[in-house]
Design an enzyme around this catalytic site. Sequence first.
Site, mmCIF file in Angstrom:
data_model
loop_
_atom_site.group_PDB
_atom_site.id
_atom_site.type_symbol
_atom_site.label_atom_id
_atom_site.label_comp_id
_atom_site.label_asym_id
_atom_site.label_seq_id
_atom_site.Cartn_x
_atom_site.Cartn_y
_atom_site.Cartn_z
ATOM 1 N N ARG A 8 -50.645 -31.734 31.363
ATOM 2 C CA ARG A 8 -51.877 -31.322 30.509
ATOM 3 C C ARG A 8 -51.795 -29.913 30.004
ATOM 4 O O ARG A 8 -50.992 -28.934 30.821
ATOM 5 C CB ARG A 8 -53.271 -31.519 31.020
ATOM 6 C CG ARG A 8 -53.527 -33.062 31.244
ATOM 7 C CD ARG A 8 -54.846 -33.226 32.311
ATOM 8 N NE ARG A 8 -55.958 -32.733 31.324
ATOM 9 C CZ ARG A 8 -57.354 -32.648 31.833
ATOM 10 N NH1 ARG A 8 -57.429 -33.020 33.259
ATOM 11 N NH2 ARG A 8 -58.275 -32.472 31.215
ATOM 12 N N HIS A 9 -52.332 -29.363 29.055
ATOM 13 C CA HIS A 9 -52.728 -28.140 28.678
ATOM 14 C C HIS A 9 -53.208 -27.202 30.097
ATOM 15 O O HIS A 9 -54.257 -27.907 30.727
ATOM 16 C CB HIS A 9 -53.349 -27.815 27.418
ATOM 17 C CG HIS A 9 -54.668 -28.464 27.459
ATOM 18 N ND1 HIS A 9 -55.860 -27.962 28.253
ATOM 19 C CD2 HIS A 9 -55.039 -29.738 27.169
ATOM 20 C CE1 HIS A 9 -56.713 -28.861 28.233
ATOM 21 N NE2 HIS A 9 -56.160 -29.920 27.642
ATOM 22 N N ASN A 15 -62.932 -26.981 28.626
ATOM 23 C CA ASN A 15 -63.094 -27.601 29.956
ATOM 24 C C ASN A 15 -63.925 -27.045 30.856
ATOM 25 O O ASN A 15 -64.688 -27.750 31.658
ATOM 26 C CB ASN A 15 -61.575 -27.638 30.646
ATOM 27 C CG ASN A 15 -60.846 -28.274 29.919
ATOM 28 O OD1 ASN A 15 -59.325 -27.964 29.654
ATOM 29 N ND2 ASN A 15 -60.976 -29.714 29.406
ATOM 30 N N ARG A 60 -54.695 -25.216 22.568
ATOM 31 C CA ARG A 60 -54.420 -24.957 24.113
ATOM 32 C C ARG A 60 -53.139 -25.644 24.677
ATOM 33 O O ARG A 60 -52.626 -25.338 25.335
ATOM 34 C CB ARG A 60 -55.572 -25.966 24.742
ATOM 35 C CG ARG A 60 -56.074 -27.477 24.236
ATOM 36 C CD ARG A 60 -57.325 -27.808 24.758
ATOM 37 N NE ARG A 60 -57.541 -29.183 24.721
ATOM 38 C CZ ARG A 60 -58.100 -29.798 23.374
ATOM 39 N NH1 ARG A 60 -58.253 -28.995 22.327
ATOM 40 N NH2 ARG A 60 -58.586 -31.077 23.539
ATOM 41 N N GLU A 82 -55.169 -34.968 21.367
ATOM 42 C CA GLU A 82 -56.359 -35.620 22.148
ATOM 43 C C GLU A 82 -57.029 -36.739 21.535
ATOM 44 O O GLU A 82 -57.233 -36.675 20.229
ATOM 45 C CB GLU A 82 -57.374 -34.682 22.850
ATOM 46 C CG GLU A 82 -58.487 -35.322 23.947
ATOM 47 C CD GLU A 82 -57.611 -36.085 24.983
ATOM 48 O OE1 GLU A 82 -56.609 -36.933 24.752
ATOM 49 O OE2 GLU A 82 -57.689 -35.760 26.146
ATOM 50 N N HIS A 147 -52.616 -33.927 26.383
ATOM 51 C CA HIS A 147 -54.478 -33.983 26.663
ATOM 52 C C HIS A 147 -54.174 -35.214 27.645
ATOM 53 O O HIS A 147 -53.566 -36.095 27.642
ATOM 54 C CB HIS A 147 -54.965 -34.004 25.330
ATOM 55 C CG HIS A 147 -54.814 -33.096 24.440
ATOM 56 N ND1 HIS A 147 -55.409 -31.952 24.419
ATOM 57 C CD2 HIS A 147 -53.843 -32.892 23.629
ATOM 58 C CE1 HIS A 147 -54.877 -31.230 23.484
ATOM 59 N NE2 HIS A 147 -53.828 -31.660 22.866
HETATM 60 O O1 F6P Z 1 -62.327 -33.359 29.115
HETATM 61 C C1 F6P Z 1 -61.281 -33.246 28.712
HETATM 62 C C2 F6P Z 1 -60.490 -34.504 27.960
HETATM 63 O O2 F6P Z 1 -59.480 -34.109 27.584
HETATM 64 C C3 F6P Z 1 -61.452 -34.514 26.544
HETATM 65 O O3 F6P Z 1 -61.128 -33.889 25.630
HETATM 66 C C4 F6P Z 1 -61.492 -36.037 26.307
HETATM 67 O O4 F6P Z 1 -62.333 -36.542 25.526
HETATM 68 C C5 F6P Z 1 -61.180 -36.594 27.630
HETATM 69 O O5 F6P Z 1 -60.766 -35.565 28.371
HETATM 70 C C6 F6P Z 1 -60.585 -37.869 28.090
HETATM 71 O O6 F6P Z 1 -60.731 -38.512 29.272
HETATM 72 P P1 F6P Z 1 -61.915 -39.567 29.297
HETATM 73 O O7 F6P Z 1 -61.463 -40.905 28.514
HETATM 74 O O8 F6P Z 1 -61.868 -39.929 30.984
HETATM 75 O O9 F6P Z 1 -63.221 -39.360 28.979
#
Ligand code: F6P
Length: 195
Positions: A8-9, A15, A60, A82, A147
Amino acid sequence: TRSVWLSRHGESLLNLEGRIGGDATISHRGEEYALKLPDLVRESVGSDRPLTVWTSTLKRTIATARHLPKHYNQLQWKALDELDAGVCDGMTYQEIADRYPEDFQARDQDKYNYRYRGGESYRDVVIRLEPIIMELERSEDILIISHQAVIRCIYAYFMQKTQEESPWVPVPLHTLMKLTPRAYGTELQIYRANI
Ligand code: F6P
């Protein structure tokens, strides 16, 4: 043997606030990871093995790749951006639960298939990753900086996780994963940056 490295970044400013999506740059701690990544990569890849680095098009991941050796080829893929959270982009999970309680519950019940309003599901991400996977299969060593949701999907492909479990695979920040496909399955090695 050919391997794929996944990371990941580094921690982003969003975050830090617990907000999803967006296009923030990395925090001070995220920058520490970016500075450490060349050492982690050297430790895992070796210094004379050529490596190609793929990032998403978001700030990022590009910032996280910035300090890697200049002789590594770098490529940006929109397909590595992402999961698009649509109308929920930039919100906290609490804000989503308050504003869209039914969606929040539906996502928890079937995270793989749940599609954000105006956005994507994990299933959508898997489909848009097809060209990436194809290219990976015919490439030499590649490091992917992407991501959480995208890394989960690529990880699930190599580690043969089911659709049910893939959206829940833990993918911590500041951790480099090395995946090496073998005849009997994919070998996994983990390198954590202590920051
Ligand atoms: O919070 C970081 C992140 O990469 C968000 O940008 C993304 O929506 C999420 O995690 C994805 O994880 P989950 O599917 O568990 O919400």
